[in-house]
Enzyme design. Structure first.
Site, mmCIF file in Angstrom:
data_model
loop_
_atom_site.group_PDB
_atom_site.id
_atom_site.type_symbol
_atom_site.label_atom_id
_atom_site.label_comp_id
_atom_site.label_asym_id
_atom_site.label_seq_id
_atom_site.Cartn_x
_atom_site.Cartn_y
_atom_site.Cartn_z
ATOM 1 N N CYS A 126 0.848 -1.188 0.000
ATOM 2 C CA CYS A 126 0.000 0.000 0.000
ATOM 3 C C CYS A 126 0.898 1.258 0.000
ATOM 4 O O CYS A 126 1.716 1.416 -0.900
ATOM 5 C CB CYS A 126 -0.958 -0.050 1.185
ATOM 6 S SG CYS A 126 -2.218 1.229 1.213
ATOM 7 N N ASP A 184 -9.008 -2.890 -7.060
ATOM 8 C CA ASP A 184 -8.491 -1.914 -6.091
ATOM 9 C C ASP A 184 -8.839 -0.505 -6.562
ATOM 10 O O ASP A 184 -8.286 -0.020 -7.548
ATOM 11 C CB ASP A 184 -6.966 -2.068 -5.983
ATOM 12 C CG ASP A 184 -6.340 -1.123 -4.966
ATOM 13 O OD1 ASP A 184 -7.048 -0.252 -4.422
ATOM 14 O OD2 ASP A 184 -5.126 -1.264 -4.722
ATOM 15 N N HIS A 215 -8.082 -4.134 -2.867
ATOM 16 C CA HIS A 215 -7.004 -3.523 -2.108
ATOM 17 C C HIS A 215 -6.848 -4.296 -0.800
ATOM 18 O O HIS A 215 -7.826 -4.678 -0.173
ATOM 19 C CB HIS A 215 -7.325 -2.055 -1.821
ATOM 20 C CG HIS A 215 -6.179 -1.299 -1.235
ATOM 21 N ND1 HIS A 215 -5.090 -0.922 -1.988
ATOM 22 C CD2 HIS A 215 -5.943 -0.852 0.021
ATOM 23 C CE1 HIS A 215 -4.234 -0.274 -1.225
ATOM 24 N NE2 HIS A 215 -4.727 -0.223 0.007
#
Length: 248
Positions: A126, A184, A215
């Site tokens: 991330c 995502d 995600h």
């Protein structure tokens, strides 16, 4: 390999000490080093398990507190809306130059550890995927694995939301592995196309994988976790590290 997680260091940086946690094989020896950049939540239980997994394959893994100048040492943000809001607030409060300086401090520290042989890689998830991308601009980094790296395509990392990561992509000389989830929303299709086109433009040495995942599909906690996809991705990451840090 059996591992230990008994080492903690407050690494000096220009913005204060950076609490960093180390996971390493219990057997004596010198091993390649890997920086593991967390999500916006810092050293959560899933990140700790991921670090243990990598260390158990023969690596010294360093997990820094990415918001060390903004949060009290030991702070772990919760996987809830309050934690997400605070993590994103910190992400944009920190200077871009401080992220880069932290990477250099981690590289220098790992390189001098008696447990480390000086061959270095980086993994990030991330926000951490973006930090891994930038850390790979340092010539000491031979391999970088970036999981669904946020903000690269839109250039919004750090205070002022005006980073130069894509502009500096040509500085990455090691091998890159980018892994993305097609579902995502943080990195949509046009964003992924933009990043890939830039890597092709600069002639980067990279692998690219897009999977049908949301995600945070690697996080082994919560509703978006996909164990099958995570298992596949672990193999790709270990292959990269072995190829570039052990054999290369």
């Amino acid at each position: 390999m059996i591992i230990k997680d008994d080492l903690v260091a407050d690494i000096a940086t220009a913005t204060g000490p950076m609490r960093t946690y180390f996971f390493h094989p219990a057997a004596e020896g010198r091993y390649p080093g890997v920086i593991l950049y967390s999500e916006i939540f810092q050293l959560t239980a899933p990140i700790r398990r991921f670090a243990s997994f990598i260390a158990g394959h023969g690596y010294v893994v360093a997990v820094p507190e990415i918001y060390h100048e903004l949060e009290t040492p030991g702070t772990v943000l919760a996987y809830d809306q309050v934690g997400a809001d605070k993590g994103n607030e910190d992400k944009y409060a920190k200077e871009l130059s401080s992220y880069d300086a932290d990477a250099r401090a981690l590289i220098d520290h790992l390189s001098t550890m008696p447990q480390c042989n000086g061959r270095l890689g980086v993994i990030g998830i991330c926000l951490g995927g973006h930090l891994a991308f930038r850390a790979a601009m340092n010539p000491q980094i031979r391999a970088a694995a970036c999981f669904y790296a946020t903000d690269i395509h839109c250039g919004t990392l750090g205070k002022g939301k005006n980073d130069d990561s894509l502009a500096r992509a040509s500085e990455i000389k090691g091998e890159l592995l980018h892994i993305w989830g097609r579902q995502d929303p943080h990195v949509p299709l046009d964003g992924r196309v933009k990043i890939k086109a830039r890597l092709d433009e600069v002639g980067a040495n990279y692998q690219w994988l897009e999977v049908n995942g949301a995600h945070a599909f690697m996080r082994d906690e919560g509703p978006r976790y996909d164990p099958e996809l995570a298992y596949q991705c672990y193999g790709l990451v270990l292959g990269l590290l072995h190829r570039r840090l052990t054999l290369g």
